[in-house]
Design a protein around this motif. Structure first.
Motif, mmCIF file in Angstrom:
data_model
loop_
_atom_site.group_PDB
_atom_site.id
_atom_site.type_symbol
_atom_site.label_atom_id
_atom_site.label_comp_id
_atom_site.label_asym_id
_atom_site.label_seq_id
_atom_site.Cartn_x
_atom_site.Cartn_y
_atom_site.Cartn_z
ATOM 1 N N PRO A 1 32.498 37.381 45.566
ATOM 2 C CA PRO A 1 33.086 36.890 46.807
ATOM 3 C C PRO A 1 34.558 37.295 46.830
ATOM 4 C CG PRO A 1 32.213 35.091 45.458
ATOM 5 C CD PRO A 1 31.994 36.365 44.708
ATOM 6 N N SER A 2 35.193 37.245 47.968
ATOM 7 C CA SER A 2 36.591 37.640 48.099
ATOM 8 C C SER A 2 37.439 37.015 47.002
ATOM 9 C CB SER A 2 37.127 37.217 49.468
ATOM 10 O OG SER A 2 38.495 37.544 49.537
ATOM 11 N N LEU A 3 38.272 37.853 46.367
ATOM 12 C CA LEU A 3 39.124 37.373 45.288
ATOM 13 C C LEU A 3 40.519 36.997 45.777
ATOM 14 C CD1 LEU A 3 38.117 39.912 42.524
ATOM 15 C CD2 LEU A 3 37.355 37.560 42.789
ATOM 16 N N GLY A 4 40.733 37.004 47.076
ATOM 17 C CA GLY A 4 42.019 36.558 47.594
ATOM 18 C C GLY A 4 43.014 37.670 47.824
ATOM 19 N N TYR A 5 44.220 37.453 47.327
ATOM 20 C CA TYR A 5 45.373 38.300 47.625
ATOM 21 C C TYR A 5 45.096 39.788 47.449
ATOM 22 C CZ TYR A 5 50.176 39.986 47.517
ATOM 23 O OH TYR A 5 51.330 40.664 47.752
ATOM 24 N N GLN A 6 44.646 40.201 46.270
ATOM 25 C CA GLN A 6 44.445 41.641 46.051
ATOM 26 C C GLN A 6 43.346 42.217 46.931
ATOM 27 O OE1 GLN A 6 44.207 39.340 43.581
ATOM 28 N NE2 GLN A 6 42.421 39.720 42.305
ATOM 29 N N ASP A 7 42.323 41.422 47.225
ATOM 30 C CA ASP A 7 41.272 41.904 48.135
ATOM 31 C C ASP A 7 41.821 42.139 49.535
ATOM 32 O OD1 ASP A 7 39.406 41.874 46.159
ATOM 33 O OD2 ASP A 7 38.320 40.125 46.896
ATOM 34 N N ARG A 8 42.680 41.256 49.997
ATOM 35 C CA ARG A 8 43.273 41.416 51.335
ATOM 36 C C ARG A 8 44.144 42.657 51.419
ATOM 37 N NH1 ARG A 8 45.098 36.049 50.841
ATOM 38 N NH2 ARG A 8 43.239 34.800 50.893
ATOM 39 N N HIS A 9 44.593 43.136 50.281
ATOM 40 C CA HIS A 9 45.424 44.336 50.252
ATOM 41 C C HIS A 9 44.630 45.587 49.901
ATOM 42 C CE1 HIS A 9 49.242 42.509 51.138
ATOM 43 N NE2 HIS A 9 48.799 41.465 50.466
ATOM 44 N N GLY A 10 43.291 45.461 49.837
ATOM 45 C CA GLY A 10 42.438 46.634 49.737
ATOM 46 C C GLY A 10 41.969 47.042 48.362
ATOM 47 N N LEU A 11 42.153 46.211 47.347
ATOM 48 C CA LEU A 11 41.683 46.589 46.013
ATOM 49 C C LEU A 11 40.164 46.702 45.989
ATOM 50 C CD1 LEU A 11 42.076 47.074 42.959
ATOM 51 C CD2 LEU A 11 41.867 44.602 42.663
ATOM 52 N N VAL A 12 39.684 47.817 45.449
ATOM 53 C CA VAL A 12 38.252 48.017 45.230
ATOM 54 C C VAL A 12 38.087 48.333 43.747
ATOM 55 C CG1 VAL A 12 36.220 49.399 45.792
ATOM 56 C CG2 VAL A 12 37.939 48.930 47.556
ATOM 57 N N VAL A 13 37.429 47.438 42.998
ATOM 58 C CA VAL A 13 37.120 47.689 41.593
ATOM 59 C C VAL A 13 35.745 48.332 41.578
ATOM 60 C CG1 VAL A 13 36.769 46.669 39.319
ATOM 61 C CG2 VAL A 13 38.523 45.731 40.850
ATOM 62 N N VAL A 14 35.665 49.542 41.052
ATOM 63 C CA VAL A 14 34.469 50.358 41.202
ATOM 64 C C VAL A 14 33.518 50.265 40.015
ATOM 65 C CG1 VAL A 14 33.627 52.705 41.589
ATOM 66 C CG2 VAL A 14 35.741 51.946 42.669
ATOM 67 N N GLU A 15 34.019 50.540 38.815
ATOM 68 C CA GLU A 15 33.123 50.592 37.676
ATOM 69 C C GLU A 15 33.856 50.377 36.370
ATOM 70 O OE1 GLU A 15 31.523 54.543 38.076
ATOM 71 O OE2 GLU A 15 33.022 55.378 36.736
ATOM 72 N N LYS A 16 33.060 50.095 35.338
ATOM 73 C CA LYS A 16 33.538 49.924 33.976
ATOM 74 C C LYS A 16 32.859 50.987 33.124
ATOM 75 C CE LYS A 16 33.482 46.430 30.330
ATOM 76 N NZ LYS A 16 33.358 47.416 29.292
ATOM 77 N N ARG A 17 33.648 51.649 32.275
ATOM 78 C CA ARG A 17 33.112 52.617 31.306
ATOM 79 C C ARG A 17 33.686 52.242 29.948
ATOM 80 N NH1 ARG A 17 34.939 58.029 34.071
ATOM 81 N NH2 ARG A 17 34.325 57.415 36.151
ATOM 82 N N GLY A 18 32.876 51.641 29.118
ATOM 83 C CA GLY A 18 33.376 51.198 27.812
ATOM 84 C C GLY A 18 34.538 50.245 28.010
ATOM 85 N N PRO A 19 35.688 50.500 27.369
ATOM 86 C CA PRO A 19 36.833 49.600 27.509
ATOM 87 C C PRO A 19 37.687 49.885 28.754
ATOM 88 C CG PRO A 19 37.362 51.312 25.944
ATOM 89 C CD PRO A 19 35.916 51.535 26.358
ATOM 90 N N GLU A 20 37.259 50.819 29.599
ATOM 91 C CA GLU A 20 38.055 51.199 30.762
ATOM 92 C C GLU A 20 37.461 50.658 32.055
ATOM 93 O OE1 GLU A 20 38.081 55.523 30.072
ATOM 94 O OE2 GLU A 20 40.236 55.271 29.786
ATOM 95 N N MET A 21 38.348 50.361 33.005
ATOM 96 C CA MET A 21 37.964 49.863 34.324
ATOM 97 C C MET A 21 38.603 50.791 35.353
ATOM 98 S SD MET A 21 36.279 47.390 35.762
ATOM 99 C CE MET A 21 36.167 46.071 34.585
ATOM 100 N N PHE A 22 37.853 51.108 36.412
ATOM 101 C CA PHE A 22 38.326 52.024 37.441
ATOM 102 C C PHE A 22 38.267 51.366 38.813
ATOM 103 C CE2 PHE A 22 36.857 54.470 33.919
ATOM 104 C CZ PHE A 22 37.764 55.509 33.814
ATOM 105 N N GLY A 23 39.262 51.657 39.641
ATOM 106 C CA GLY A 23 39.294 51.145 41.001
ATOM 107 C C GLY A 23 40.246 51.978 41.843
#
Length: 158
Positions: free
Chosen positions: A25-47
């Protein structure tokens, strides 16, 4: 005299498993500013986020606070999903350092974070924001504390 066996190159490690991140569900502030967290690869996160006029300061470039927010969020995600996308573990930021190294006024900013260290109660992560042309716009290092025990895996999850 024995025949020499040619040296073989060591096998490279397998690529980390790519885990799509479910849209919460909406995470608030960062979502309103357009953050899209796309995927996780091992210890890395991409967005990423797409620059809009709301991200710009009076000089017409992305405000540093936008980078700070997005880097904070993507680093928190690295620890939040450290046990896999099906086992989200909430966390809060304890401290964070951001260095601003470039300027952008349009396009999609790529975000990448990496979990550096983790204990049962806290973790450290690093991240960077990169312009479409590859210019590093900002990079950060943060310390975070888990705020809840790990969630149970979703049905059929990791």
């Amino acid at each position: 005299m024995t025949a020499e066996t040619p040296a073989t190159a060591p096998e490279s490690p397998p690529d980390p498993v790519v885990e799509p991140i479910p849209a919460p569900p909406s995470l608030g502030y960062q979502d309103r500013h357009g953050l899209v967290v796309v995927e996780k690869r091992g210890p890395e996160m991409f967005g990423h986020f797409d620059i809009t006029p709301d991200h710009l300061n009076r000089q017409g470039i992305v405000h540093g606070g936008v980078y700070a927010t997005m880097l904070d969020a993507i680093m928190t995600s690295a620890g939040t999903y450290a046990d896999g996308a099906a086992r989200r573990r909430p966390a809060v930021t304890v401290s964070m350092t951001v260095n601003f190294t470039g300027r952008a006024s349009e396009g999609r900013v790529a975000l990448r974070s990496r979990l550096v260290q983790r204990t049962s109660r806290s973790f450290t992560a690093e991240a960077q924001a990169t312009a479409p042309d590859g210019t590093v716009l900002a990079h950060a290092l943060g310390s975070f504390r888990y705020s809840a025990p790990p969630a149970e895996p979703a049905a059929g999850g990791a």
